[in-house]
Design an enzyme around this catalytic site. Structure first.
Site, PDB file in Angstrom:
ATOM      1  N   ARG A  19      25.476  12.502  13.716  1.00 24.69           N
ATOM      2  CA  ARG A  19      24.163  12.600  14.442  1.00 24.69           C
ATOM      3  C   ARG A  19      24.211  12.722  16.115  1.00 24.69           C
ATOM      4  NH1 ARG A  19      22.749   6.722  12.520  1.00 24.69           N
ATOM      5  NH2 ARG A  19      24.610   6.262  11.906  1.00 24.69           N
ATOM      6  N   GLY A  80      35.721   4.714   4.291  1.00 22.84           N
ATOM      7  CA  GLY A  80      35.100   3.317   4.827  1.00 22.84           C
ATOM      8  C   GLY A  80      35.983   2.629   5.889  1.00 22.84           C
ATOM      9  N   GLY A 140      24.498  -6.458   8.437  1.00 25.93           N
ATOM     10  CA  GLY A 140      24.779  -7.635   7.389  1.00 25.93           C
ATOM     11  C   GLY A 140      24.512  -8.914   7.983  1.00 25.93           C
TER      12      GLY A 140
END
Length: 460
Positions: A19, A80, A140
């Site tokens: 991005r 990850g 989260g």
């Protein structure tokens, strides 16, 4: 080494940062004079970590070139956050492991130190850095038990209606017991939609083993801001710039217009310095007390002496002595040592030169590869002719010499002490001490020449 005091910082910096729409890795984009990952490394180092491992992937060689005195682990595929920490497993010992991110440049050493104290005093096996957000969407959520311990981290997509009301969120920054972390990493699985190994699952494993997990909540959520695009880069830069300016002002620096002043993180400024509007002060610049900088001045990697005054000028890799004035509109290119009480005036350019105490170049002068002694005066339009088309040569002007206007000094040459160079002279050989050098054609006036040529304009 005492395992209770050893802290390994693992900084995750392997991502591509799509991005950002950039050729260079995301973590190398700069904020206030340093790349984001350098800010994070400095934070970890100032917080007292014992060793630092940076996990690299995209643009690994570029990131390595930017960092010194750290170790590296390589993550070939980005699978990850848990997978990234796995890549550093060989460095993990019985001490604590601090997990940081290369794209969170606003985190402060003070916060890390407080988190460490909280972790040790509470006897936690893992501590999560958290913050409260008015709008916690996409983060989260931290689920605590009645004693305040963390029992789970629930991602937004998995949270129920009540859990989504929780405002305490996971920053992704952790402090782990190293041996317990090492064991938990072996049990991580990637059975999820992304086929990735998540570090949040380590917290789940810790709880399943009845290990003690705490959460240290910071007061200022700005610190955990991650940078994923150019807009966020600008926002983070604005926050850091404000911090830097506030710190200088609280330490005795006058900044007239903070909205239009840009000072890099590595700059040091003593008290009673005044920074006027429109200034950019960059790199490893050091400014001594009572200096006045600006307006509209750029200084990079330079040492500015006590009481120096620089107006509307550009100064790059220079050392400027006490009480010297520079500008307006001077250009001091790299490699200059300027003495004390000197004057570098308007539209003067100097590069790779020594310029002595009390010497003056008041305007419209170029000094290149020169050694100018003390008390020298360079008149308007003096040019050090230092380049012969192949090599640069030096010119030396010894103490108390006077160089008149529009003089060309064709290097290499030496002008001896207490000498004078007449205006309009082109000097091609050295001048002995206490001499006058003059090298211009004798003037002749040819009367009536203009009329004979028919060039006179008659009045109408």
């Amino acid at each position: 080494m005492n395992s209770t005091s050893y802290i390994l910082a693992v900084i995750l910096a392997a991502g591509e940062g799509k991005r950002m729409y950039s050729k260079k890795p995301k973590v190398l984009h700069e904020i206030c004079g340093k790349s984001m990952v350098e800010h994070v490394v400095d934070c970890a180092r100032e917080a007292g970590t014992s060793d630092i491992v940076v996990v690299v992937g995209h643009g690994a060689s570029q990131v390595k070139d930017k960092l010194e005195t750290v170790k590296f682990a390589y993550q070939e595929q980005q699978l990850g956050t848990g997978h990234a920490v796995m890549m550093a497993e060989s460095y993990i010992t019985s001490g604590d492991v601090l997990v940081l991110y290369g794209d969170t440049p606003l985190l402060t050493p003070e916060t890390i130190i407080k988190m460490q104290d909280f972790h040790r005093q509470g006897g936690f096996d893992a501590t999560v850095l958290t913050a409260e957000l008015d709008n916690p969407f996409s983060y989260g959520r931290i689920i605590r038990d009645a004693e305040g311990k963390v029992v789970a981290i629930i991602e937004e997509r998995d949270a129920d209606a009540e859990q989504k009301k929780i405002k305490e969120i996971n920053s992704g920054i952790y402090l782990f017991n190293g041996l317990f972390l090492k064991d938990a990493l072996k049990e991580l699985k990637n059975d999820n939609n992304q086929n990735e190994y998540y570090l949040t699952d380590v917290i789940k494993i810790f709880n399943e083993r009845n290990l003690k997990v705490g959460a240290y909540r910071i007061e200022n959520p700005e610190e955990i801001m991650g940078v994923n695009n150019r807009l966020q880069l600008s926002q983070a830069a604005s926050i850091m710039r404000r911090r830097i300016l506030e710190n200088h002002m609280l330490n005795g620096v006058t900044i007239v217009d903070p909205q239009n002043t840009y000072i890099d993180a590595g700059v040091k400024i003593e008290r009673d310095v005044t920074i006027l509007p429109g200034c950019m002060i960059k790199g490893n610049t050091y400014i001594e007390e009572d200096a006045v900088i600006g307006p509209y001045t750029t200084i990079s990697d330079s040492h500015i002496g006590k009481g120096v005054n620089i107006k509307n000028s550009v100064v790059i890799e220079n050392r400027i002595g006490e009480g010297t004035t520079v500008g307006p509109f001077a250009y001091l290119r790299p490699g200059n040592v300027i003495g004390k009480q000197a004057k570098i005036g308007d539209f003067v350019e100097i590069k790779n030169s020594n310029f002595g105490d009390y010497s003056k170049a008041s305007h419209l002068t170029y000094v290149g590869d020169g050694d100018v002694g003390k008390g020298v005066n360079l008149g308007c339009g003096v040019v050090f002719v230092n380049y012969d088309g192949k090599k640069k040569h030096r010119t030396k002007i010894e103490d108390n010499s006077f160089v008149g206007c529009n003089v060309n000094l064709v290097a290499p040459l030496v002008v001896g002490k207490n000498s004078y160079i007449a205006a309009g002279t082109t000097v091609t050989r050295s001048v002995p001490e206490e001499s006058l050098a003059i090298g211009r054609a004798r003037q002749e006036n040819i009367e009536g020449w203009v009329r004979r040529k028919g060039l006179v304009k008659e009045e109408e």
